[in-house]
Design a protein around this motif. Structure first.
Motif, PDB file in Angstrom:
ATOM      1  N   ALA A 176      63.871   3.865  16.831  1.00 27.11           N
ATOM      2  CA  ALA A 176      63.716   4.688  15.358  1.00 27.11           C
ATOM      3  C   ALA A 176      63.793   4.009  14.196  1.00 27.11           C
ATOM      4  O   ALA A 176      63.231   4.275  13.101  1.00 27.11           O
ATOM      5  CB  ALA A 176      64.323   6.122  15.815  1.00 27.11           C
ATOM      6  N   ALA A 177      64.827   3.386  14.104  1.00 30.15           N
ATOM      7  CA  ALA A 177      65.258   2.585  12.861  1.00 30.15           C
ATOM      8  C   ALA A 177      64.264   1.709  12.351  1.00 30.15           C
ATOM      9  O   ALA A 177      63.928   1.681  11.164  1.00 30.15           O
ATOM     10  CB  ALA A 177      66.529   2.086  12.866  1.00 30.15           C
ATOM     11  N   GLU A 178      63.647   0.924  13.392  1.00 31.92           N
ATOM     12  CA  GLU A 178      62.594   0.002  13.043  1.00 31.92           C
ATOM     13  C   GLU A 178      61.480   1.015  12.467  1.00 31.92           C
ATOM     14  O   GLU A 178      60.717   0.386  11.401  1.00 31.92           O
ATOM     15  CB  GLU A 178      62.139  -0.783  14.315  1.00 31.92           C
ATOM     16  CG  GLU A 178      62.973  -2.041  14.450  1.00 31.92           C
ATOM     17  CD  GLU A 178      64.167  -1.559  15.467  1.00 31.92           C
ATOM     18  OE1 GLU A 178      64.601  -0.373  15.318  1.00 31.92           O
ATOM     19  OE2 GLU A 178      65.060  -2.270  16.075  1.00 31.92           O
ATOM     20  N   ASP A 185      61.378   3.723  11.101  1.00 27.83           N
ATOM     21  CA  ASP A 185      61.637   4.451   9.778  1.00 27.83           C
ATOM     22  C   ASP A 185      61.386   3.279   8.782  1.00 27.83           C
ATOM     23  O   ASP A 185      60.938   3.282   7.727  1.00 27.83           O
ATOM     24  CB  ASP A 185      62.906   4.740   9.944  1.00 27.83           C
ATOM     25  CG  ASP A 185      63.516   5.492   8.595  1.00 27.83           C
ATOM     26  OD1 ASP A 185      62.716   6.610   8.360  1.00 27.83           O
ATOM     27  OD2 ASP A 185      64.347   5.229   7.909  1.00 27.83           O
ATOM     28  N   TYR A 186      61.833   2.044   8.988  1.00 23.04           N
ATOM     29  CA  TYR A 186      61.896   0.896   8.187  1.00 23.04           C
ATOM     30  C   TYR A 186      60.284   0.697   7.739  1.00 23.04           C
ATOM     31  O   TYR A 186      60.135   0.582   6.550  1.00 23.04           O
ATOM     32  CB  TYR A 186      62.523  -0.376   8.540  1.00 23.04           C
ATOM     33  CG  TYR A 186      61.933  -1.675   7.975  1.00 23.04           C
ATOM     34  CD1 TYR A 186      62.653  -1.891   6.765  1.00 23.04           C
ATOM     35  CD2 TYR A 186      61.234  -2.361   8.737  1.00 23.04           C
ATOM     36  CE1 TYR A 186      62.367  -3.102   6.013  1.00 23.04           C
ATOM     37  CE2 TYR A 186      60.766  -3.822   7.810  1.00 23.04           C
ATOM     38  CZ  TYR A 186      61.270  -4.101   6.518  1.00 23.04           C
ATOM     39  OH  TYR A 186      60.835  -5.021   6.080  1.00 23.04           O
ATOM     40  N   ILE A 211      67.425   5.766   8.066  1.00 22.87           N
ATOM     41  CA  ILE A 211      68.063   5.097   9.179  1.00 22.87           C
ATOM     42  C   ILE A 211      67.556   3.401   9.247  1.00 22.87           C
ATOM     43  O   ILE A 211      67.970   2.683   9.736  1.00 22.87           O
ATOM     44  CB  ILE A 211      68.175   5.310  10.307  1.00 22.87           C
ATOM     45  CG1 ILE A 211      66.475   5.822  11.123  1.00 22.87           C
ATOM     46  CG2 ILE A 211      68.742   6.657  10.731  1.00 22.87           C
ATOM     47  CD1 ILE A 211      66.519   6.269  12.305  1.00 22.87           C
ATOM     48  N   GLY A 212      66.160   3.359   8.569  1.00 22.23           N
ATOM     49  CA  GLY A 212      65.472   2.072   8.560  1.00 22.23           C
ATOM     50  C   GLY A 212      66.029   1.106   7.387  1.00 22.23           C
ATOM     51  O   GLY A 212      65.641  -0.230   7.533  1.00 22.23           O
ATOM     52  N   PHE A 237      67.208  -2.429   7.902  1.00 22.37           N
ATOM     53  CA  PHE A 237      66.341  -3.903   7.908  1.00 22.37           C
ATOM     54  C   PHE A 237      65.940  -4.107   6.342  1.00 22.37           C
ATOM     55  O   PHE A 237      65.667  -5.396   6.109  1.00 22.37           O
ATOM     56  CB  PHE A 237      65.221  -3.580   8.554  1.00 22.37           C
ATOM     57  CG  PHE A 237      65.407  -2.981  10.048  1.00 22.37           C
ATOM     58  CD1 PHE A 237      65.822  -4.191  10.837  1.00 22.37           C
ATOM     59  CD2 PHE A 237      65.285  -1.868  10.553  1.00 22.37           C
ATOM     60  CE1 PHE A 237      66.135  -4.072  12.217  1.00 22.37           C
ATOM     61  CE2 PHE A 237      65.707  -1.680  11.760  1.00 22.37           C
ATOM     62  CZ  PHE A 237      66.055  -2.769  12.691  1.00 22.37           C
TER      63      PHE A 237
END
Lengths: 194, 194
Positions: A76-78, A80-81, B184-185, B188
């Protein structure tokens, strides 16, 4: 008692769609969109809405193709980025260490590490306002073999997809099963025919 | 290793959209659709795809309006029933004991007991194949006051919306929070600029 919130884009849940496309030089890009879903059963189609200002919008207009890669909870963080920065300013694959793979049937890349991929060819484009809606005919769906059970059915627990809640706390996992579709409502059919 | 599943309508999660409309005699009807989502931010729009064979399709073509009522977990059986039978053969409100209420701003009814309601006016209609896609401009969103927290924000836990998983086990509740969107992203972003 209901309270009016005005004309806002509120619907729960929305999906987390990581849209893959190539730019004019063939560089792979990804962006994340929550405005979209399935749009037709025959031909199988998805819709996804992007702002004209995005790099992906131009890519998809030019190439008439895109992919959707669905992240799992741990990705999910990827995802979101991918929605935070523009592909014009960053190599999002390099920044996250994820791998672009050329789709088999359409002119677009997908995220190798994400468990489910939908390959789409653009068949209609609708200008709605701030967003352009692309209708993509689904040419293939690919899934990690580990997300299939012994009988070849999708194991949604292993897929572990991410849901987005607009104007709420953000991303959520799928939770408790409620019941099977086209089944739990039959109690009301019995009521009307008995 | 990925396995090809062919050209299928697979995306996770999809929403459970209970579409309200009036027939030619002003009788309220509801049907459930999972093919749809948010389509544009300005003007705020949703899209929902319905087969031309449904009673709701004809109603919406005539009245140029519909509502979306979102069920909570405890109302999933009613929502499932709304997708099982046609409004031509059953009074779905009577069968479930739910209450139709006239929308305030558009010519369509909604389900009083469902916690979130979106009032929509049709602004575009797209023929995609088996399904017709209606683009509805959102005129208002109404929510049960109990689903707002003390500061007026949507409490998605109390709303407790239902997600649908095509070709998987059916309906699911929202589960564990993963993290805030557009946040949360950022790990990166730091990687690429440092």
């Amino acid at each position: 008692m209901k309270k009016s919130l005005g004309a806002k884009t509120l619907l729960y849940p929305t999906p987390v769609l990581v849209i893959g496309s190539y730019d004019a030089d063939g560089r792979p890009n990804v962006m994340t969109a929550a405005w979209g879903g399935i749009a037709c059963s025959r031909p199988p189609c998805v819709c996804v809405s992007l702002r004209a200002a995005t790099a992906s919008h131009g890519n998809i207009v030019s190439r008439k193709a895109f992919t959707i890669s669905l992240p799992s909870r741990g990705q999910a963080a990827e995802a979101d980025y991918f929605g935070l920065v523009s592909g014009r300013n960053a190599d999002k694959f390099a920044a996250t260490g994820l791998t672009p793979v050329a789709a088999e049937l359409v002119d677009a890349p997908y995220v190798a590490e994400f468990p489910l991929v939908v390959e789409c060819e653009v068949i209609q484009v609708h200008e709605l306002g701030l967003h352009t809606q692309f209708i993509g005919e689904i040419k293939d769906v690919k899934i990690d073999e580990g997300c299939l059970d012994a009988s070849g059915h999708i194991d949604v627990r292993t897929l572990d997809p991410v849901a987005f809640a607009p104007e709420a706390e953000g991303y959520f996992a799928l939770g408790a099963p409620i019941g099977p579709a086209f089944s739990i409502g039959k109690i009301f059919v019995a009521t009307t025919t008995s």
